[in-house]
Design a protein around this motif. Sequence first.
Motif, short mmCIF file in Angstrom:
data_model
loop_
_atom_site.label_atom_id
_atom_site.label_comp_id
_atom_site.label_asym_id
_atom_site.label_seq_id
_atom_site.Cartn_x
_atom_site.Cartn_y
_atom_site.Cartn_z
N MET A 203 -75.98 -14.16 42.87
CA MET A 203 -74.59 -14.57 42.64
C MET A 203 -73.60 -13.43 42.83
SD MET A 203 -75.10 -16.88 39.18
CE MET A 203 -73.37 -17.33 39.06
N THR A 204 -74.07 -12.18 42.79
CA THR A 204 -73.16 -11.04 42.77
C THR A 204 -72.62 -10.68 44.13
OG1 THR A 204 -74.95 -9.41 42.98
CG2 THR A 204 -74.32 -10.10 40.74
N MET A 205 -73.36 -10.98 45.19
CA MET A 205 -72.93 -10.61 46.54
C MET A 205 -73.42 -11.65 47.54
SD MET A 205 -73.69 -6.48 46.53
CE MET A 205 -75.10 -6.61 45.42
N ALA A 206 -72.62 -11.85 48.57
CA ALA A 206 -73.04 -12.73 49.67
C ALA A 206 -73.87 -11.95 50.69
CB ALA A 206 -71.83 -13.36 50.35
N GLN A 207 -73.57 -10.64 50.83
CA GLN A 207 -74.30 -9.79 51.77
C GLN A 207 -74.71 -8.49 51.07
OE1 GLN A 207 -72.71 -9.33 55.74
NE2 GLN A 207 -71.57 -11.24 55.62
N PRO A 208 -75.69 -8.57 50.17
CA PRO A 208 -76.07 -7.37 49.42
C PRO A 208 -76.79 -6.37 50.31
CG PRO A 208 -77.60 -9.16 48.97
CD PRO A 208 -76.48 -9.74 49.80
N PRO A 209 -76.63 -5.06 50.02
CA PRO A 209 -77.41 -4.06 50.74
C PRO A 209 -78.88 -4.23 50.41
CG PRO A 209 -76.28 -3.06 48.88
CD PRO A 209 -75.77 -4.46 49.00
N TRP A 210 -79.76 -3.90 51.37
CA TRP A 210 -81.19 -4.05 51.13
C TRP A 210 -81.67 -3.06 50.10
CZ3 TRP A 210 -85.42 -0.79 51.58
CH2 TRP A 210 -86.67 -1.41 51.45
N LEU A 211 -82.51 -3.52 49.18
CA LEU A 211 -83.16 -2.66 48.19
C LEU A 211 -84.63 -3.04 48.10
CD1 LEU A 211 -80.54 -2.72 45.28
CD2 LEU A 211 -81.04 -0.80 46.80
N GLU A 287 -66.67 -13.86 54.71
CA GLU A 287 -68.14 -13.80 54.70
C GLU A 287 -68.70 -13.02 53.51
OE1 GLU A 287 -66.86 -10.03 56.79
OE2 GLU A 287 -66.09 -12.05 56.42
N LEU A 288 -67.83 -12.47 52.66
CA LEU A 288 -68.29 -11.60 51.58
C LEU A 288 -68.19 -12.28 50.22
CD1 LEU A 288 -66.74 -8.18 52.68
CD2 LEU A 288 -68.97 -9.15 53.27
N GLY A 289 -68.85 -11.65 49.23
CA GLY A 289 -68.87 -12.19 47.88
C GLY A 289 -68.07 -11.36 46.90
N HIS A 290 -68.64 -11.16 45.70
CA HIS A 290 -67.91 -10.59 44.58
C HIS A 290 -67.63 -9.09 44.71
CE1 HIS A 290 -66.42 -10.47 40.49
NE2 HIS A 290 -67.31 -9.56 40.13
N ALA A 296 -69.33 -4.42 52.26
CA ALA A 296 -68.72 -3.90 53.50
C ALA A 296 -67.89 -2.68 53.16
CB ALA A 296 -67.88 -4.98 54.17
N PRO A 297 -68.53 -1.57 52.79
CA PRO A 297 -67.79 -0.41 52.27
C PRO A 297 -66.78 0.18 53.24
CG PRO A 297 -70.11 0.14 52.64
CD PRO A 297 -69.98 -1.34 52.76
N GLU A 298 -67.14 0.35 54.51
CA GLU A 298 -66.20 0.96 55.44
C GLU A 298 -65.01 0.06 55.69
OE1 GLU A 298 -65.95 3.03 59.89
OE2 GLU A 298 -67.83 2.11 59.22
N ARG A 299 -65.26 -1.19 55.95
CA ARG A 299 -64.16 -2.12 56.24
C ARG A 299 -63.20 -2.24 55.06
NH1 ARG A 299 -65.12 -8.58 57.24
NH2 ARG A 299 -62.94 -9.23 57.36
N SER A 300 -63.73 -2.41 53.86
CA SER A 300 -62.86 -2.56 52.69
C SER A 300 -62.13 -1.26 52.38
CB SER A 300 -63.66 -3.05 51.48
OG SER A 300 -64.76 -2.20 51.22
N ALA A 301 -62.79 -0.12 52.57
CA ALA A 301 -62.13 1.17 52.33
C ALA A 301 -60.97 1.37 53.30
CB ALA A 301 -63.13 2.31 52.46
#
Length: 312
Positions: A203-211, A287-290, A296-301
């Motif tokens: 629920m926290t992200m639509a495109q979470p980074p892989w872990l 396309e993004l979530g919460h 999308a760190p670069e785009r949002s920054a």
Amino acid sequence: MKKSMTVMVIALVAIVTAWSLVTYPRVGGEVLNVASRLETAVYGLQRAEIDISDSKLMSWQGGPSEAEAVIMLHGYSADKTVWMRFARYFLDDYRVVILDLPGHGETAFDPELKYDTRSQGQRVIEVMDALGVSRAHIIGNSMGGFIAAQLALHHAKRVLTATLIDPAGVVAPQASDMEKMLAEGRNPFEIASREEFDEFYAMTMAQPPWLPRMVLDYMADDYILRRESLVRIFEDFHSVDMLDSSLGKVRVPVLIMWGERDRLLHFSSAEVWRSGIEGAELVSYPELGHMPMLEAPERSARDVLKFFDKQQ
């Protein structure tokens, strides 16, 4: 002899299984901690403790000390790591301070403290005082966005700009998945098993980074261990009035950012903020979530930096 060998094998399997269950999530935690230390070192962020009246806050700090300050505030149950990759794009030109708010990350939970957004906002002001920062750009996500809005409303002279990323703090015209769960008597943040964590994490992200799985299981176990303190923080966090009727009093430049696929705080809230705050700008991500800053760190920054440039 054969029977005793069978018993020994069963005992050995039991020992190995028990060792794995205990050790496996710890290894995941170490992997996460080492990776974070290495990545922040590459970006030029340094770990530092900040003493204020009622807490010792852990932080990451970097960038030129004489530059304008940017303070980044995480959401409920999160910590400073959510800003790591986003923050790198500010470090050449801004003094960056990323906090673990009390009860989160490396900053201890104290049952004697208040955790409502007004109290947390006052702690941010004390951090600024301790660091010799007269005014700062405040960027907050979720609960951190609510705190940033409180600062813009009640401490406007200390705020250069406020960037609210999927912020809590107003009544949403449409109910989110989380709000529907809360109405049914279930808080998705109250984690009792790894399976519940997986449902919550989705629920926290639509495109979470892989872990790696072991890291996710470590995070799940950490939520389970913190369940009691998180319940208390949630109660305090929701004890203050929403800001709908006060938005017109905000007089600092405000940027609202929202992932349209947010399942925790519905995207319909974005228009409440935008229309309520005079001159507020809105950037949304279909396309993004919460947590756009993590997804999308670069785009949002870049979008935030563009907003900063407009204020010069």
